[in-house]
Design a protein around this motif. Structure first.
Motif, PDB file in Angstrom:
ATOM      1  N   ASN A  70       0.850  -1.190   0.000  1.00  0.00           N
ATOM      2  CA  ASN A  70       0.000   0.000   0.000  1.00  0.00           C
ATOM      3  C   ASN A  70       0.886   1.241   0.000  1.00  0.00           C
ATOM      4  O   ASN A  70       1.806   1.352   0.813  1.00  0.00           O
ATOM      5  CB  ASN A  70      -0.904   0.005   1.232  1.00  0.00           C
ATOM      6  CG  ASN A  70      -1.713  -1.272   1.346  1.00  0.00           C
ATOM      7  OD1 ASN A  70      -2.460  -1.621   0.447  1.00  0.00           O
ATOM      8  ND2 ASN A  70      -1.551  -1.992   2.456  1.00  0.00           N
ATOM      9  N   ILE A  71       0.628   2.173  -0.913  1.00  0.00           N
ATOM     10  CA  ILE A  71       1.521   3.325  -1.000  1.00  0.00           C
ATOM     11  C   ILE A  71       1.204   4.319   0.112  1.00  0.00           C
ATOM     12  O   ILE A  71       0.060   4.518   0.501  1.00  0.00           O
ATOM     13  CB  ILE A  71       1.483   3.991  -2.384  1.00  0.00           C
ATOM     14  CG1 ILE A  71       0.101   4.518  -2.738  1.00  0.00           C
ATOM     15  CG2 ILE A  71       1.950   3.028  -3.455  1.00  0.00           C
ATOM     16  CD1 ILE A  71       0.100   5.341  -4.020  1.00  0.00           C
ATOM     17  N   ASN A  72       2.299   4.917   0.621  1.00  0.00           N
ATOM     18  CA  ASN A  72       2.250   5.875   1.730  1.00  0.00           C
ATOM     19  C   ASN A  72       1.552   5.303   2.952  1.00  0.00           C
ATOM     20  O   ASN A  72       0.861   6.013   3.697  1.00  0.00           O
ATOM     21  CB  ASN A  72       1.570   7.180   1.302  1.00  0.00           C
ATOM     22  CG  ASN A  72       2.519   8.363   1.464  1.00  0.00           C
ATOM     23  OD1 ASN A  72       3.715   8.240   1.232  1.00  0.00           O
ATOM     24  ND2 ASN A  72       1.988   9.503   1.850  1.00  0.00           N
ATOM     25  N   ASP A  73       1.718   4.005   3.159  1.00  0.00           N
ATOM     26  CA  ASP A  73       1.069   3.331   4.285  1.00  0.00           C
ATOM     27  C   ASP A  73       1.835   2.046   4.585  1.00  0.00           C
ATOM     28  O   ASP A  73       2.821   1.713   3.923  1.00  0.00           O
ATOM     29  CB  ASP A  73      -0.392   3.031   3.939  1.00  0.00           C
ATOM     30  CG  ASP A  73      -1.303   3.085   5.161  1.00  0.00           C
ATOM     31  OD1 ASP A  73      -0.847   2.690   6.260  1.00  0.00           O
ATOM     32  OD2 ASP A  73      -2.459   3.504   5.016  1.00  0.00           O
ATOM     33  N   ARG A  74       1.340   1.322   5.556  1.00  0.00           N
ATOM     34  CA  ARG A  74       1.997   0.074   5.929  1.00  0.00           C
ATOM     35  C   ARG A  74       1.659  -1.036   4.935  1.00  0.00           C
ATOM     36  O   ARG A  74       0.620  -1.024   4.286  1.00  0.00           O
ATOM     37  CB  ARG A  74       1.560  -0.358   7.338  1.00  0.00           C
ATOM     38  CG  ARG A  74       0.081  -0.711   7.456  1.00  0.00           C
ATOM     39  CD  ARG A  74      -0.285  -1.031   8.899  1.00  0.00           C
ATOM     40  NE  ARG A  74      -1.682  -1.430   9.037  1.00  0.00           N
ATOM     41  CZ  ARG A  74      -2.122  -2.684   8.930  1.00  0.00           C
ATOM     42  NH1 ARG A  74      -1.265  -3.657   8.660  1.00  0.00           N
ATOM     43  NH2 ARG A  74      -3.400  -2.965   9.082  1.00  0.00           N
TER      44      ARG A  74
END
Length: 544
Positions: free
Chosen positions: A441-445
Motif C-alpha cells: 500500500n503506497i504511503n502506508d503500511r
C-alpha cells in the motif's frame, strides 16, 4: 405483484438468467484473511517521499515479492519503497531525504519475520517500482531485480545471506522509467532472460491537467520503449530488443507477464500498456517475436477501448487446459478467456467481475485457489490513482468456472480495511497448504494477510527444479489430475502488478486425498509423469 413489476422481473430473468443455464452456487465455507503484519514483525512503511501524491511517478509504484532468498524452504518478503527527490517531490518531503529504502524480511519459520535489509545489502534508496526474483546464473540461489524511476538495480545472491549489486557487471543499467519486469527463457538455452517494461518520459514542468485530478495523466508524456535482455550464460546480459522484434518506442508499459500462451513449448510475453493498446508478443521459436495482440483480441477491452491496464496474470480458471488472462484496470477490468484457436474472448461482464470492479481503480490481480477446491479464485487490489484515497480490495470465488462471485464481505473484518493499494503477491509463507497474501500500500503500511481456513480442503504444492532447463523451472507446465478434473499451471516469474508470487505451483484438491497423476512438461520439452501422489505435501520434483 403489479404488472409492471412482473415485467421487470421477467426482463431481469431473461437477461441475467439464461433458460437452461446453470444455477449459481455458494462456497461451502469462506476462509478469513487475517492481518498478521504487526504480530509477524513486519514493520515496513511505504512512502512516496512527501505527504501528498502530486505526480504520476508517485502514483505508479510499488510492488512486493514472496521469494526464498536463503533456500531454507520458507518464503521471505521483499518490499519496494519510494524516495524523496528534490525535482519531483513536494518540499515538505525534505525530511525523508536519504532515509527511505527497500526492505528484506527473513522468514523465521515460526510465523515471524526479521528485518535483514542492511545485513543482506539490498536496501536500495531509489524511487522503486517492481521487484522480481530468479536464479539467473543457475547457481542454486535466488537473485533479485528491482525497477525504478531512474536506474534499475540488480542484486546477485552470494549464497551466504548477502547480495552484491551486479547491475553494471551484468549489463542491466537502464536510466528509463522502469516498471514491470519478468524473467523467462525465451530461447530455451537454460538461462533466464529478462524483459523490462518502461513507462513514460516524465516532465515535472508540464502542468496542464484537469484540476480535480491533481496532476497530468499518462497521455501527457511520451512513451518509452521496453527492453529485452538476453542472458549470455556467463553472468551478463545483452540488449536484443530490436533484433528480437519487440522494440516499440511509444509504449507505456505498466505490467508484464510471460507464459506459453499457445501451448507450443516456448514462452511468450504479454505487456499491459497504459491508456493505449496492449502488446501480446508471440514467440516465433527463432529468437524473434510477433505482436499478435490485435489478432488475439487482447489489445483492447471488451468494447474496443484502450484501458489503463495494470498488472496481468495468466491462469486456467475454467479447467479447459488453456491459460486465460486477467488484466485489472481503472474501469471494469478484463478477463480474457482463451478459446484455444488463437483468440481470447473478454468475459469480465459475463463472469461477474465488471459489475463489482466498476466502482474501483484496480491495480493488481492474482489467480489463486483461495479455498483449495480446485478452481482458481481471484484477488484484486484497489486504490485511487490521483489521490491518497483508500479503497477496499476484492476476492472473487470461482463457481466451477461458470461465474465469479464477490465474497469480499465474508473474508473477515481485517479484509474490509481500506488502503491505497498497488502491488500484490500470493504465497504460502507459513507452509500450511493455503495461499496467503502480501499487499503493498503506497504511503502506508504493508499488509500480510494470513489465509485462515483455506486448508480445510486438501492441497498439493509442486516445487519444481530444473536440471537441463533453468534451475527455477520457469516455463514448466504442470498438470494435476484428481477426481477426473485436470488443473494446469505454468511456473512463472512476475505476478500481478510489479510483484512476484511464490514460484511453487499450488493446487487445491477439495476432499480428495491424492492426485491420480502429476505431469510436468519441462522447459526443454521433456515430460515427466508421477502417479498416485498423496495430498497435503510440498513435493519437490527435480528434472531428470
Amino acid at each position: 405483484m403489479n404488472e409492471r413489476m412482473r415485467k421487470l422481473m421477467l426482463l431481469f430473468m431473461t437477461v441475467f438468467i439464461p433458460v437452461g443455464g446453470p444455477v449459481w452456487s455458494q462456497p461451502n465455507f469462506v476462509p478469513h484473511m487475517t492481518d498478521v503484519t504487526k504480530q509477524a514483525g513486519v514493520l515496513f512503511q511505504h512512502s512516496i517521499g512527501d505527504p501528498d501524491m502530486s505526480n504520476i511517478v508517485e502514483s505508479t509504484g510499488a510492488g512486493c515479492a514472496f521469494f526464498d532468498y536463503n533456500g531454507d524452504g520458507h518464503l521471505d518478503l521483499y518490499l519496494v519503497n519510494g524516495s524523496y527527490d528534490p525535482i519531483i517531490s513536494h518540499p515538505m518531503g525534505r525530511r525523508n531525504a536519504d532515509k527511505l529504502k527497500n526492505a528484506l524480511y527473513r522468514n523465521n519459520g515460526d510465523g515471524t519475520f526479521t528485518d535483514v535489509t542492511d545485513q543482506a545489502g539490498v536496501g536500495h534508496k531509489g524511487i522503486g517500482m517492481a521487484c522480481v526474483s530468479a536464479d539467473y546464473d543457475n547457481d542454486g540461489d535466488a537473485d533479485l531485480f528491482v525497477t525504478n524511476y531512474g536506474p534499475n538495480v540488480f542484486y546477485r545472491n552470494n549464497g551466504d545471506g548477502t547480495f552484491t549489486d551486479a547491475t553494471r557487471e551484468a549489463g542491466l543499467e537502464n536510466d528509463l522509467f522502469g516498471i514491470g519486469a519478468t524473467f523467462f527463457d525465451y530461447d530455451q538455452d537454460g538461462f533466464l532472460d529478462l524483459y523490462v517494461g518502461n513507462y513514460v518520459s516524465y516532465d515535472p514542468d508540464y502542468r496542464y491537467y484537469y484540476a480535480a485530478e491533481s496532476f497530468p495523466g499518462p497521455l501527457a508524456y511520451k512513451g518509452q520503449p521496453d527492453v529485452l535482455y538476453h542472458n549470455r550464460g556467463d553472468g551478463t546480459f545483452e540488449d536484443v530488443t530490436e533484433k528480437a522484434g519487440v522494440y516499440n518506442p511509444e509504449g507505456r508499459a505498466m505490467g508484464i507477464s510471460s507464459c506459453d500462451i499457445d501451448n507450443d513449448g516456448d514462452m511468450d510475453v504479454f505487456v499491459c500498456n497504459d491508456a493505449m493498446e496492449n502488446y501480446m508478443y508471440q514467440n516465433n521459436g527463432d529468437g524473434t517475436f510477433t505482436n499478435v495482440a490485435m489478432l488475439t483480441a487482447t489489445g483492447f477491452g471488451q468494447n474496443g477501448e484502450a484501458t489503463s491496464a495494470m498488472g496481468p496474470e495468466f491462469g486456467d480458471f475454467n479447467l479447459d487446459g488453456l491459460l486465460d488472462l486477467l488484466v485489472p484496470d481503472m474501469n471494469y477490468g478484463c478477463l480474457y478467456k482463451n478459446t484455444g484457436d488463437g483468440l481470447y474472448e473478454e468475459m469480465s461482464a459475463q463472469m461477474g467481475l465488471a459489475s463489482v470492479l466498476g466502482q474501483y481503480v484496480s491495480w493488481s490481480g492474482n489467480f489463486f485457489d483461495f479455498d483449495c477446491d480446485g478452481f482458481l479464485d481471484i484477488l484484486i487490489v484497489n486504490g485511487n490513482a490521483h489521490h491518497l484515497e483508500p479503497e477496499e480490495d476484492c476476492i472473487f470465488w470461482n463457481d466451477k468456472g461458470q461465474r465469479f462471485i464477490d465474497i469480499s464481505a465474508q473474508c473477515g473484518p481485517d479484509f474490509q480495511d481500506k488502503f491505497v493499494s498497488r502491488g500484490s503477491a500470493l504465497g504460502d509463507y507459513d507452509n500450511d497448504g493455503d495461499l496467503d497474501a502480501l499487499i503493498l500500500n503506497i504511503n502506508d503500511r504493508v499488509r500480510l494477510l494470513r489465509n485462515d481456513g483455506g486448508n480445510r480442503n486438501n492441497w498439493l504444492m509442486i516445487d519444481a527444479g530444473g536440471a537441463r532447463s533453468n534451475r527455477d523451472a520457469v516455463g514448466a507446465r504442470i498438470r494435476v489430475t484428481a477426481g477426473g478434473f485436470t488443473q494446469t499451471r505454468d511456473v512463472m516469474s512476475s505476478s500481478g502488478y510489479l510483484s512476484q508470487s511464490d514460484h511453487r505451483a499450488h493446487f487445491g484438491l477439495g476432499q480428495l486425498n491424492k492426485a491420480e497423476k502429476v505431469e510436468i512438461r519441462w522447459p526443454n520439452g521433456g515430460v515427466q509423469t508421477l502417479t498416485d501422489v498423496s495430498a497435503n505435501q510440498v513435493l519437490k520434483i527435480q528434472e531428470p
